[in-house]
Design a protein around this motif. Structure first.
Motif: not given
Length: 348
Positions: A307-314
């Motif tokens: 989970f820490e490797d990923l992000a949720f972005k526009c």
């Protein structure tokens, strides 16, 4: 399907609302003022204008007719004189019928008694209104039904048994009927409108159009009624709320009537088709505001994703966040820079 034809306009569940500007006696007994009200109602987008017709001497007892009338709204010394001052006769109705035809707006009236019904029939009114006070007046209901034109029935102050009785009196003679929910209060407060009765009428009378005779001082509740199935709306109308008369204070002026017509038209289109799906006009804003899964930092090939490797972005032009559980624990087959789009093509 429930449907009613009002002077050429088809009123049913799928079509726009039919709006009646109830002039009543707000014309001050002046036919020229009444014509101005016809003009204003037409400009506002109303479908029809309505008056009230009474044969006062046969309708009231002598005591009621001769009762002293001391109200500030009185147009005569007695209640009978007051009512007679406001009453239009053959000359005025002839003028107004012709004028309504010229400007292209439906014109009709409430028949308050048998003589008035016959009077209106002599002018070949396109349809007839029955007031709430006559919901239990079976002789009048049957008499008007026999004229053979559509009947719009208000139900203020009645019980369900009263409404059912009226329905059963009219329908065998004339199935061109609309039933309006109404609260016989002038004005009526929103908490007293009992709009759920509209749903009851929709169930109990599936073969007639349902509507609302609205005495509330505003237009918002009409939108609620439309969503419940009401398709005929009657609102009192005036040119000046300060004029002498009991109805002006809760009547709509031109601005209010225009807004009512506008919002009822919007209500129909806003209901849509009931299918939840994205519209073309939503694509750009959802792409701008939505999120995609990207790398939270530079990730080398062979990284087992956490989970820490990923992000949720526009913007939302990549893998949607709902795929998160399908990528956690998977291994990158290629390096992924910070903010780089994650895809199943580089996962195993």
């Amino acid at each position: 399907m429930r449907s009613l034809k009002l002077n050429g306009t088809i009123v049913n569940d799928e079509n726009e609302a039919y709006v009646i500007a109830e002039i009543g006696n707000n014309h001050q007994g002046d036919v020229e003022i009444c014509k101005q009200m016809f003009d204003a109602a037409k400009e506002c987008g109303a479908n029809a204008v309505k008056l009230q017709k009474r044969d006062n001497r046969s309708m009231f007892t002598k005591a009621a007719f001769n009762q002293v009338y001391n109200s500030e709204n009185a147009f005569g010394r007695t209640y009978g004189e007051h009512r007679e001052f406001l009453e239009f006769g053959e000359r005025e109705y002839a003028v107004l019928k012709e004028y309504a035809s010229e400007i292209g707006i439906d014109f009709f009236a409430t028949a308050f008694d048998l003589n008035s019904a016959d009077f209106l029939a002599s002018f070949d009114m396109p349809f007839y209104k029955i007031a709430s006070g006559d919901l239990t007046n079976t002789p009048l209901l049957k008499h008007v039904a026999k004229i053979g034109k559509p009947v719009i029935l208000s139900t203020g102050g009645g019980t369900m048994a009263d409404v059912r009785r009226a329905y059963e009196a009219i329908m065998p003679i004339n199935d061109q009927l609309a039933i309006l929910q109404c609260t016989a209060a002038y004005p009526c407060q929103p908490e007293d409108m009992n709009l759920r009765v509209i749903e009851t009428y929709m169930r109990e009378f599936p073969d007639v159009v349902i509507g609302l005779s609205d005495h509330q001082n505003g237009i918002a509740m009409a939108m609620v009624a439309y969503t419940m199935g009401a398709r005929i709306f009657e609102k009192h109308f005036t040119l000046d709320r300060t004029w002498k008369g009991t109805d002006h204070a809760f009547s709509l002026t031109s601005k209010g009537l225009s807004n009512l017509v506008r919002d009822l038209h919007r209500a129909r289109t806003s209901l849509g088709n009931g299918v939840k799906q994205p519209l073309d006009l939503e694509v750009s804003p959802i792409k701008k505001m939505g999120k995609k899964i990207v790398a939270a930092r530079d990730l080398p090939a062979g990284t087992v994703l956490t989970f820490e490797d990923l992000a949720f972005k526009c913007p939302a032009d990549g893998m949607p966040p709902y795929e998160l559980d399908n990528v956690l624990g998977k291994t990158l087959t290629a390096e992924l820079p910070e903010d780089g789009d994650l895809s199943f093509d580089i996962l195993k």
